[in-house]
Structure formats: C-alpha cells, structure tokens
Enzyme design. Structure first.
Site, short mmCIF file in Angstrom:
data_model
loop_
_atom_site.label_atom_id
_atom_site.label_comp_id
_atom_site.label_asym_id
_atom_site.label_seq_id
_atom_site.Cartn_x
_atom_site.Cartn_y
_atom_site.Cartn_z
N LYS A 93 -38.45 17.83 -1.31
CA LYS A 93 -37.58 18.83 -0.68
C LYS A 93 -36.10 18.48 -0.87
CE LYS A 93 -40.96 20.33 2.83
NZ LYS A 93 -41.15 20.60 4.29
N TYR A 129 -43.77 30.09 1.80
CA TYR A 129 -44.11 29.74 3.18
C TYR A 129 -44.55 30.96 3.99
CZ TYR A 129 -42.62 24.83 3.04
OH TYR A 129 -42.52 23.47 2.80
N ASN A 181 -37.98 17.06 6.11
CA ASN A 181 -39.04 16.04 6.13
C ASN A 181 -39.54 15.63 4.74
OD1 ASN A 181 -40.52 18.30 5.60
ND2 ASN A 181 -41.89 18.13 7.36
N HIS A 193 -43.39 18.37 0.66
CA HIS A 193 -44.46 19.32 0.96
C HIS A 193 -45.71 18.87 0.23
CE1 HIS A 193 -46.82 23.00 1.31
NE2 HIS A 193 -47.14 22.80 0.04
N GLU A 224 -50.80 27.67 -4.36
CA GLU A 224 -49.44 27.11 -4.48
C GLU A 224 -49.14 26.67 -5.92
OE1 GLU A 224 -49.33 25.53 0.15
OE2 GLU A 224 -49.16 24.07 -1.47
#
Ligand code: IDP
Ligand code: MG
Length: 141
Positions: A11, A51, A114, A117, A128
């Site tokens: 990320k 998402y 965070n 993913h 995905e």
C-alpha cells in the site's frame, strides 16, 4: 497442500517508506513466488471497485482516499496455501493487534495505513487477480 495464487498489494504507506524490497523478501523467505508485479497509481474508481465489498462500511471513503494517496505495488504470489500463508505473514488488520514479526507489526502505523493487502479466500483471490492483471501473463515457476 494446495498450490494457490493470491493477490498482494504493498500500500502507499509502505511504498513511501521504501520497504518494498523488505516486504517482497518476506514473501520469498516463506517460499511464495512473485508471479506477476506492477506499480499503479490507482484512480478513485479503481480503488473503490477493488474495495466494493466494503462500500457500506464507515471507513470506506477514507480507505479509498488512502489507497489513491500514492503509488501501490501489486503482486500475484504463488505457492502452497499461498492465501493463508500470505495472511499469516501480513498479521492482523490493526497493526497494534498484529503478532510480532509480521509485516503489519513491523511496517504499519495504523489500521488505515496498514502496509499491505492480501486476498482472504480462493474466490476473492481469483476476482482480485483478474481485476489488476486482466489479460496479462502470470508466470508460474
Ligand atoms: P484486511 O486488509 O486485513 O483484509 P479488511 O477487513 O478486509 O482487512 O479491511 C480492508 C481494509 O480496510 C483494511 O486493510 C484497512 O486498511 C481498512 N479498515 C478495515 N477496518 C477498518 C476500521 O475499522 N477503520 C479504518 N480502516 C479499516
Ligand atoms: Mg480484506
């Protein structure tokens, strides 16, 4: 043991921290192979589409804004039980809850930022991977 593929995203926070290589090393150290990889600066639509399962959650807008705040590095990882193995390497969603030695414990600041993913099921992994690597060669080794 089942050979699986999973989608991983480093990320924007981890890309900014310059720890892409350290994170990729964790995958390789756990015998996950990088079968495809690319950088992307996601559009708002791409991030929201990715998402979409979270679209009714209170954090959705912030999540999308965060995911477009800088480039991401997207991989397909392949290996035995790759989906759960990557989830174990990642650690809990909230880095404060993540086990020591996990990617999120070591590199993440907050539940919003965070670091990584990872797909959470075979069905979501397939969706995905197709979302970010349509019509692209994915190289098994
Ligand atoms: P995961 O990334 O560990 O699979 P999910 O529940 O799928 O966690 O949530 C997707 C992402 O949405 C998380 O990685 C995190 O960045 C963000 N998120 C999840 N729950 C919260 C929350 O309670 N507050 C803020 N952001 C959250
Ligand atoms: Mg998830």
């Amino acid at each position: 043991m089942a050979l699986q593929r999973t989608l991983s995203i480093i990320k924007p926070d981890a890309v900014k921290k310059n720890v892409i290589g350290q994170i990729l090393s964790r995958f390789e150290g756990a015998e996950l192979k990088i079968s495809a990889m690319r950088f992307a600066l996601l559009s708002r639509e791409e991030a929201a589409g990715f998402y979409a399962v979270h679209k009714d959650r209170p954090f959705f807008k912030d999540l999308v804004e965060f995911m477009i705040s800088g480039p991401v590095c997207i991989q397909v990882l392949e290996g035995d039980e790759a989906i759960q193995k990557n989830r174990d390497l990642m650690g809990a969603t909230d880095p404060k809850q993540a086990d020591p030695g996990t990617i999120r414990a070591d590199f993440a600041e907050s539940i919003d930022a965070n670091a990584v993913h990872g797909s959470d099921s075979p069905e979501n992994a397939a969706t995905e991977i197709a979302y970010f690597f349509p019509n692209m060669n994915i190289y098994s080794r």
